[in-house]
Design an enzyme around this catalytic site. Structure first.
Site, short mmCIF file in Angstrom:
data_model
loop_
_atom_site.label_atom_id
_atom_site.label_comp_id
_atom_site.label_asym_id
_atom_site.label_seq_id
_atom_site.Cartn_x
_atom_site.Cartn_y
_atom_site.Cartn_z
N SER A 22 0.87 -1.61 0.04
CA SER A 22 0.07 -0.30 -0.29
C SER A 22 0.70 1.33 -0.44
O SER A 22 1.88 0.90 1.19
CB SER A 22 -1.25 -0.40 1.10
OG SER A 22 -0.96 1.14 1.12
N ASN A 24 -3.27 10.74 -2.09
CA ASN A 24 -4.56 9.76 -1.95
C ASN A 24 -5.24 10.30 -2.09
O ASN A 24 -6.33 11.44 -1.95
CB ASN A 24 -4.14 10.06 -0.45
CG ASN A 24 -4.96 8.04 0.07
OD1 ASN A 24 -6.10 8.53 1.14
ND2 ASN A 24 -4.23 7.63 0.26
N SER A 25 -6.99 9.03 -2.31
CA SER A 25 -7.95 9.31 -2.96
C SER A 25 -9.10 9.83 -1.63
O SER A 25 -9.64 10.72 -2.31
CB SER A 25 -8.43 8.41 -3.64
OG SER A 25 -7.79 8.06 -4.23
N ASP A 28 1.16 10.33 1.59
CA ASP A 28 0.72 9.68 0.63
C ASP A 28 0.34 10.50 -1.40
O ASP A 28 -0.34 11.10 -1.50
CB ASP A 28 -0.61 8.83 0.23
CG ASP A 28 -0.02 7.45 -0.61
OD1 ASP A 28 0.15 7.77 -1.50
OD2 ASP A 28 -2.01 7.21 -0.27
N GLU A 72 -3.01 3.77 -11.53
CA GLU A 72 -3.82 5.10 -11.15
C GLU A 72 -4.74 5.90 -12.58
O GLU A 72 -3.06 6.89 -12.40
CB GLU A 72 -4.90 5.43 -10.18
CG GLU A 72 -3.56 6.17 -9.18
CD GLU A 72 -3.37 6.54 -7.62
OE1 GLU A 72 -3.62 7.37 -6.99
OE2 GLU A 72 -2.40 5.36 -6.61
N ASP A 132 1.06 -1.15 -5.24
CA ASP A 132 -0.28 0.01 -5.67
C ASP A 132 1.52 0.86 -6.63
O ASP A 132 2.26 1.48 -5.57
CB ASP A 132 -0.23 0.70 -3.94
CG ASP A 132 -0.58 2.22 -4.17
OD1 ASP A 132 -1.05 2.80 -5.32
OD2 ASP A 132 -1.19 2.69 -3.04
N ASP A 176 0.55 4.05 -7.86
CA ASP A 176 0.38 5.61 -7.76
C ASP A 176 0.32 5.28 -9.34
O ASP A 176 -0.99 5.02 -9.60
CB ASP A 176 1.70 6.24 -7.78
CG ASP A 176 1.44 5.74 -5.87
OD1 ASP A 176 0.13 5.63 -5.42
OD2 ASP A 176 2.72 5.98 -5.49
N ARG A 232 -6.52 1.06 -12.39
CA ARG A 232 -7.32 1.60 -11.16
C ARG A 232 -8.11 2.84 -11.19
O ARG A 232 -7.63 4.25 -12.46
CB ARG A 232 -6.77 2.24 -10.71
CG ARG A 232 -7.65 3.13 -9.36
CD ARG A 232 -7.25 2.89 -8.34
NE ARG A 232 -7.09 3.90 -6.98
CZ ARG A 232 -6.25 4.34 -5.50
NH1 ARG A 232 -5.32 3.10 -5.21
NH2 ARG A 232 -6.37 4.75 -4.72
C1 SPV Z 1 -3.13 3.10 -0.65
O1 SPV Z 1 -3.58 1.73 -0.07
O2 SPV Z 1 -2.34 3.12 -0.73
C2 SPV Z 1 -4.23 3.03 -1.58
C3 SPV Z 1 -5.56 3.03 -1.71
O3 SPV Z 1 -4.45 3.10 -2.32
S1 SPV Z 1 -6.77 3.75 -0.99
O4 SPV Z 1 -5.86 4.67 0.64
O5 SPV Z 1 -7.77 4.22 -0.68
O6 SPV Z 1 -6.49 4.90 -2.02
MG MG Z 2 -2.57 4.32 -2.77
#
Ligand code: SPV
Ligand code: MG
Length: 302
Positions: free
Chosen positions: A48, A124-125, A60, A116, A87, A89, A158
């Site tokens: 992650s 970060n989303s 992030d 993504e 992940d 990015d 993603r």
């Molecule tokens: C992460 O774990 O870094 C992800 C998921 O990309 S999220 O934090 O939901 O974007």
């Molecule tokens: Mg991520």
């Protein structure tokens, strides 16, 4: 593939995506946390970006380099016997960075990469801020390149259209483009409190790719429900880190308050538990074996 009896990590991840039912994947940021996830029975590990950057004490937001993320992912892959999905990015740059990234991750035993469709640097989303999407053709180029560079590595595209407020039509349009570009699976991300958006996407998407979800905010949904709805994989991306944070805070506060650690001993992991996760017994066994072998060889030579 090494053959049916000895599938590669990528083949094992691909099998999980195509098997009936829901594959459950746990987020990790260290070999130790990956081993805990494996021990709990999770079928794959999510390396992650959020957990790795949080552990490093930075946002992030592409603050860490590809190499730093890769080093962590490689450590997870070395520590466990289940596949690691990394992940990645938005691919750490443009199409050239993605080509380098796929080669580097594959060489380290990673089973799959997830990229993504946001612009670099990503955020970060779940953070309020710039969640702008990359132009669809730019991201399609990244997926094409990733799929061309490796026949083996699983490439997950993603979709961030729902996160960025672009809506379902945009998510579906992009899903079709990424499928044509050669993605192995789609991840549909949502920050809603209910799973209605991801359910609507799954019901409307008519393509052939397995669909992955990250049920962080819509946390009432169950694995059974996701399986019944036709999802292939659920990634519990950050719950392990969040639980450790709370446990550490509680322990630290209690030691500071009470000036002793005696009463918390029953609530914290034992040193033997840590030694087992470090594989200390295996180390001692191999040490004893080779020391005895060395003695025998030396004696026979006298
Ligand atoms: C992460 O774990 O870094 C992800 C998921 O990309 S999220 O934090 O939901 O974007
Ligand atoms: Mg991520």
């Amino acid at each position: 593939m090494n053959g049916q009896d000895n599938p590669t990590p990528a083949q094992r991840l691909r099998d999980l995506l195509h098997a009936p039912g829901l594959a459950q994947v746990m987020g990790a940021h260290s070999p130790l946390s990956a081993r805990l996830a494996e021990e709990a029975g999770f079928e794959a590990i999510w390396s992650s970006g959020l957990e790795i950057s949080a552990t490093a004490g930075v946002p992030d937001a592409n603050i860490l380099t590809m190499t730093e993320c890769l080093n962590t992912a490689a450590g997870l892959a070395e520590a466990v016997n289940v596949p690691v999905l990394a992940d990645c990015d938005s691919g750490f740059g443009n199409v050239n960075n993605v080509i380098h990234m796929v080669r580097a991750y594959e060489a380290c035993g990673i089973a799959g990469v997830c990229v993504e469709d946001k612009r670099f640097p990503k955020l970060n989303s779940f953070v309020e801020g710039n969640q702008d999407l990359a132009p669809v053709d730019d991201f399609a180029a990244k997926i094409c390149a990733a799929a061309d560079v490796s026949d083996e590595l699983v490439v997950i595209a993603r979709l961030e259209a729902l996160i960025s407020g672009q809506g379902m039509d945009e998510a579906l349009r992009r899903a079709e483009v990424y499928e044509r570009a050669g993605a192995d699976a789609l991840l549909i991300h949502s920050k809603r409190a209910e799973p209605d958006e991801v359910f609507a996407f799954r019901d409307t998407y008519t393509g052939q790719l397995p669909v992955v979800v990250v049920p962080t905010t819509y946390n009432r949904v169950t694995a059974t429900e996701l399986a019944d709805r036709g999802f292939a994989m659920a990634i519990y991306a950050n719950q392990a880190l969040r639980s450790s944070l709370k446990a550490m805070r509680d322990t630290l506060a209690s030691i500071r308050r009470d000036g002793t650690t005696h009463h918390i001993e029953g609530d914290i992991a034992s040193l033997n538990d840590i030694f087992a996760l470090q594989r200390v017994p295996r180390m001692l066994e191999q040490q004893a074996y080779y020391e005895s072998l060395g003695r025998k060889i030396a004696e026979n030579a006298r």
